[in-house]
Write a protein that holds these residues in place. Structure first.
Motif, PDB file in Angstrom:
ATOM      1  N   ASN A 155       1.329  -0.757  -0.095  1.00  0.00           N
ATOM      2  CA  ASN A 155       0.326   0.161   0.095  1.00  0.00           C
ATOM      3  C   ASN A 155       0.637   1.459   0.313  1.00  0.00           C
ATOM      4  OD1 ASN A 155       0.688  -0.647   2.721  1.00  0.00           O
ATOM      5  ND2 ASN A 155      -0.737   0.330   3.491  1.00  0.00           N
ATOM      6  N   VAL A 156       2.110   0.903  -0.209  1.00  0.00           N
ATOM      7  CA  VAL A 156       3.289   2.494  -0.353  1.00  0.00           C
ATOM      8  C   VAL A 156       4.044   1.752  -1.523  1.00  0.00           C
ATOM      9  CG1 VAL A 156       2.845   2.691   1.504  1.00  0.00           C
ATOM     10  CG2 VAL A 156       4.874   1.502   1.329  1.00  0.00           C
ATOM     11  N   GLU A 157       4.599   2.558  -2.431  1.00  0.00           N
ATOM     12  CA  GLU A 157       6.011   2.691  -3.042  1.00  0.00           C
ATOM     13  C   GLU A 157       6.559   2.365  -2.271  1.00  0.00           C
ATOM     14  OE1 GLU A 157       6.287   5.328  -6.097  1.00  0.00           O
ATOM     15  OE2 GLU A 157       5.405   5.804  -6.917  1.00  0.00           O
ATOM     16  N   GLN A 158       7.543   1.263  -3.461  1.00  0.00           N
ATOM     17  CA  GLN A 158       8.723   0.475  -2.707  1.00  0.00           C
ATOM     18  C   GLN A 158       9.816   0.078  -3.806  1.00  0.00           C
ATOM     19  OE1 GLN A 158       9.225  -3.531  -1.709  1.00  0.00           O
ATOM     20  NE2 GLN A 158       9.137  -3.034   0.349  1.00  0.00           N
ATOM     21  N   PHE A 159      10.645   0.868  -3.808  1.00  0.00           N
ATOM     22  CA  PHE A 159      11.627   0.237  -5.479  1.00  0.00           C
ATOM     23  C   PHE A 159      12.990  -0.772  -4.721  1.00  0.00           C
ATOM     24  CE2 PHE A 159      15.639   1.806  -7.283  1.00  0.00           C
ATOM     25  CZ  PHE A 159      15.178   2.089  -8.630  1.00  0.00           C
ATOM     26  N   ARG A 160      12.917  -2.139  -5.551  1.00  0.00           N
ATOM     27  CA  ARG A 160      13.533  -2.306  -5.413  1.00  0.00           C
ATOM     28  C   ARG A 160      14.545  -2.967  -6.353  1.00  0.00           C
ATOM     29  NH1 ARG A 160      12.455  -7.473  -2.225  1.00  0.00           N
ATOM     30  NH2 ARG A 160      10.523  -6.837  -1.731  1.00  0.00           N
ATOM     31  N   LEU A 161      15.841  -3.391  -5.463  1.00  0.00           N
ATOM     32  CA  LEU A 161      16.787  -3.342  -6.858  1.00  0.00           C
ATOM     33  C   LEU A 161      17.744  -5.162  -6.541  1.00  0.00           C
ATOM     34  CD1 LEU A 161      19.414  -0.607  -5.443  1.00  0.00           C
ATOM     35  CD2 LEU A 161      17.616  -1.162  -7.952  1.00  0.00           C
ATOM     36  N   LEU A 162      17.398  -5.851  -8.119  1.00  0.00           N
ATOM     37  CA  LEU A 162      18.052  -6.920  -8.375  1.00  0.00           C
ATOM     38  C   LEU A 162      18.695  -7.079  -9.053  1.00  0.00           C
ATOM     39  CD1 LEU A 162      14.574  -8.973  -9.472  1.00  0.00           C
ATOM     40  CD2 LEU A 162      14.977  -8.102  -7.020  1.00  0.00           C
ATOM     41  N   PHE A 163      20.285  -7.721  -8.071  1.00  0.00           N
ATOM     42  CA  PHE A 163      22.187  -7.283  -8.617  1.00  0.00           C
ATOM     43  C   PHE A 163      22.045  -9.079  -8.706  1.00  0.00           C
ATOM     44  CE2 PHE A 163      21.661  -4.366  -5.040  1.00  0.00           C
ATOM     45  CZ  PHE A 163      21.583  -3.681  -5.418  1.00  0.00           C
ATOM     46  N   PHE A 164      22.528  -8.871 -10.420  1.00  0.00           N
ATOM     47  CA  PHE A 164      23.216 -10.291 -11.207  1.00  0.00           C
ATOM     48  C   PHE A 164      24.541  -9.764 -10.883  1.00  0.00           C
ATOM     49  CE2 PHE A 164      18.779  -8.844 -12.132  1.00  0.00           C
ATOM     50  CZ  PHE A 164      18.315 -10.826 -11.587  1.00  0.00           C
ATOM     51  N   ASP A 165      25.056 -11.353 -10.905  1.00  0.00           N
ATOM     52  CA  ASP A 165      26.656 -11.664 -11.261  1.00  0.00           C
ATOM     53  C   ASP A 165      27.129 -11.477 -13.584  1.00  0.00           C
ATOM     54  OD1 ASP A 165      25.869 -13.951 -12.198  1.00  0.00           O
ATOM     55  OD2 ASP A 165      27.110 -14.981 -10.083  1.00  0.00           O
ATOM     56  N   LYS A 166      28.137 -11.688 -13.531  1.00  0.00           N
ATOM     57  CA  LYS A 166      28.586 -11.633 -14.717  1.00  0.00           C
ATOM     58  C   LYS A 166      28.020 -13.006 -15.913  1.00  0.00           C
ATOM     59  CE  LYS A 166      32.986 -14.058 -13.658  1.00  0.00           C
ATOM     60  NZ  LYS A 166      34.217 -13.861 -13.976  1.00  0.00           N
ATOM     61  N   ARG A 167      27.086 -13.784 -15.123  1.00  0.00           N
ATOM     62  CA  ARG A 167      26.333 -14.818 -15.581  1.00  0.00           C
ATOM     63  C   ARG A 167      25.108 -14.893 -15.681  1.00  0.00           C
ATOM     64  NH1 ARG A 167      28.861 -19.764 -11.581  1.00  0.00           N
ATOM     65  NH2 ARG A 167      28.142 -17.843 -10.166  1.00  0.00           N
ATOM     66  N   ASN A 168      24.541 -13.626 -15.284  1.00  0.00           N
ATOM     67  CA  ASN A 168      22.551 -13.577 -14.743  1.00  0.00           C
ATOM     68  C   ASN A 168      22.596 -13.799 -14.282  1.00  0.00           C
ATOM     69  OD1 ASN A 168      22.782 -10.748 -16.746  1.00  0.00           O
ATOM     70  ND2 ASN A 168      22.282 -11.761 -18.502  1.00  0.00           N
ATOM     71  N   ALA A 169      23.235 -14.107 -12.255  1.00  0.00           N
ATOM     72  CA  ALA A 169      22.329 -15.387 -11.785  1.00  0.00           C
ATOM     73  C   ALA A 169      21.962 -13.714 -10.865  1.00  0.00           C
ATOM     74  CB  ALA A 169      23.098 -16.519 -11.175  1.00  0.00           C
ATOM     75  N   LEU A 170      21.301 -14.196 -10.435  1.00  0.00           N
ATOM     76  CA  LEU A 170      20.995 -13.097  -8.610  1.00  0.00           C
ATOM     77  C   LEU A 170      21.528 -13.331  -7.648  1.00  0.00           C
ATOM     78  CD1 LEU A 170      18.517 -11.209  -7.994  1.00  0.00           C
ATOM     79  CD2 LEU A 170      17.862 -13.467  -7.361  1.00  0.00           C
ATOM     80  N   ILE A 171      22.538 -12.717  -7.288  1.00  0.00           N
ATOM     81  CA  ILE A 171      23.340 -12.329  -6.101  1.00  0.00           C
ATOM     82  C   ILE A 171      22.658 -11.534  -5.046  1.00  0.00           C
ATOM     83  CG2 ILE A 171      25.968 -12.852  -7.470  1.00  0.00           C
ATOM     84  CD1 ILE A 171      26.068  -9.787  -7.098  1.00  0.00           C
ATOM     85  N   ALA A 172      21.839 -10.388  -5.019  1.00  0.00           N
ATOM     86  CA  ALA A 172      21.027  -9.698  -4.107  1.00  0.00           C
ATOM     87  C   ALA A 172      20.274  -9.452  -4.176  1.00  0.00           C
ATOM     88  CB  ALA A 172      22.209  -9.255  -3.629  1.00  0.00           C
ATOM     89  N   ASP A 173      18.490  -9.424  -3.344  1.00  0.00           N
ATOM     90  CA  ASP A 173      17.591  -8.568  -4.331  1.00  0.00           C
ATOM     91  C   ASP A 173      17.269  -7.907  -2.764  1.00  0.00           C
ATOM     92  OD1 ASP A 173      14.726  -8.173  -3.922  1.00  0.00           O
ATOM     93  OD2 ASP A 173      14.743  -9.562  -2.896  1.00  0.00           O
ATOM     94  N   GLU A 174      17.299  -6.080  -3.069  1.00  0.00           N
ATOM     95  CA  GLU A 174      17.154  -4.944  -2.055  1.00  0.00           C
ATOM     96  C   GLU A 174      16.734  -4.543  -1.913  1.00  0.00           C
ATOM     97  OE1 GLU A 174      21.794  -5.306  -0.581  1.00  0.00           O
ATOM     98  OE2 GLU A 174      21.241  -4.081  -0.951  1.00  0.00           O
ATOM     99  N   VAL A 175      15.776  -3.648  -0.725  1.00  0.00           N
ATOM    100  CA  VAL A 175      14.372  -2.500  -1.111  1.00  0.00           C
ATOM    101  C   VAL A 175      15.756  -1.637  -1.161  1.00  0.00           C
ATOM    102  CG1 VAL A 175      12.394  -1.226   0.093  1.00  0.00           C
ATOM    103  CG2 VAL A 175      12.803  -3.871   0.027  1.00  0.00           C
ATOM    104  N   GLN A 176      16.018  -0.548  -1.704  1.00  0.00           N
ATOM    105  CA  GLN A 176      16.442   0.145  -1.998  1.00  0.00           C
ATOM    106  C   GLN A 176      15.785   2.196  -1.143  1.00  0.00           C
ATOM    107  OE1 GLN A 176      16.717   3.620  -3.994  1.00  0.00           O
ATOM    108  NE2 GLN A 176      19.905   3.831  -3.628  1.00  0.00           N
TER     109      GLN A 176
END
Length: 228
Positions: A125-146
């Motif tokens: 019910n509020v805006e949230q800005f999230r970042l999905l971080f990927f390595d050079k193989r495009n595998a997810l290494i982190a998922d964070e609410v910025q």
């Protein structure tokens, strides 16, 4: 007493569990799945009215599960025990969808990425800005609410986004934010902010795969719209 009439819901719980185990959850309507969740919090009694009231208030099973605890407890019969059961389900669903994303290269599992983003953010019910971080193989290494903001605004600072990517040694990102209004149409500010992040990230070898906007009624990809 042996002559006391049994309540109308006698045996209902056992029948629901049997149907779930024999035929799977797809055969059960939302209110019956919700009843199965609530059963653990209320060991006795008829919980169907509570389930139906929650669905009438919030609109769907996903929206009930994702609703803020304070709003859930405004409904008659809903206390901390029921809220806890709903939040266990919410946490499990998020971990499941995130696990699917983390085990595959992002560009070959785009549907899973979208499922995860919708599960995590569609009903906030509020805006949230999230970042999905990927390595050079495009595998997810982190998922964070910025950042988290108000019902219609979240401050985002491009240099902070890129700084965090460098800290994690990420080579690519997906930007995700939600529109609590339900409409995932990008605003001019969304487009401008995305382009600013791309400008800061590109000289440092960091790729912005996409900016996905999530709403209750679907999602929008700035990449698919050719806006970036």
């Amino acid at each position: 007493m042996s002559g006391t009439p049994k309540p109308h819901y006698h045996g209902h719980r056992a029948r629901l569990r049997s149907r779930l185990l024999e035929h799977g959850g797809d055969v059960l309507p939302d209110y019956e799945l919700l009843e199965l969740i609530i059963f653990r919090a209320l060991p006795q009694g008829d919980v169907k009215p509570i389930a139906k009231n929650l669905l009438a208030r919030f609109g769907s099973l996903p929206e009930v599960i994702a609703a803020p605890p304070a709003l859930l407890q405004e409904e008659p019969g809903v206390g901390p025990a029921i809220v806890a059961e709903l939040k266990v389900v919410e946490a499990a669903v998020r971990r499941f969808t995130r696990g699917v994303v983390s085990k595959r290269p992002v560009l070959s599992s785009w549907t899973s990425v979208l499922d995860y983003c919708r599960t995590t953010m569609a009903f906030l019910n509020v805006e949230q800005f999230r970042l999905l971080f990927f390595d050079k193989r495009n595998a997810l290494i982190a998922d964070e609410v910025q950042q988290s903001g108000t019902v219609d605004h979240t401050p985002v600072y491009p240099r902070e986004v890129v700084r965090r990517a460098l800290e994690l040694s990420a080579t690519a990102l997906i930007l995700v934010h939600n529109h609590p209004s339900g409409d995932p149409t990008p605003s001019s500010a969304d487009i401008r902010m995305t382009r600013e992040i791309i400008e800061v990230a590109k000289p440092l070898g960091i790729t912005i795969h996409d900016h996905i906007i999530i709403g209750r009624n679907g999602h929008t990809s700035l990449r698919e719209l050719k806006l970036i």
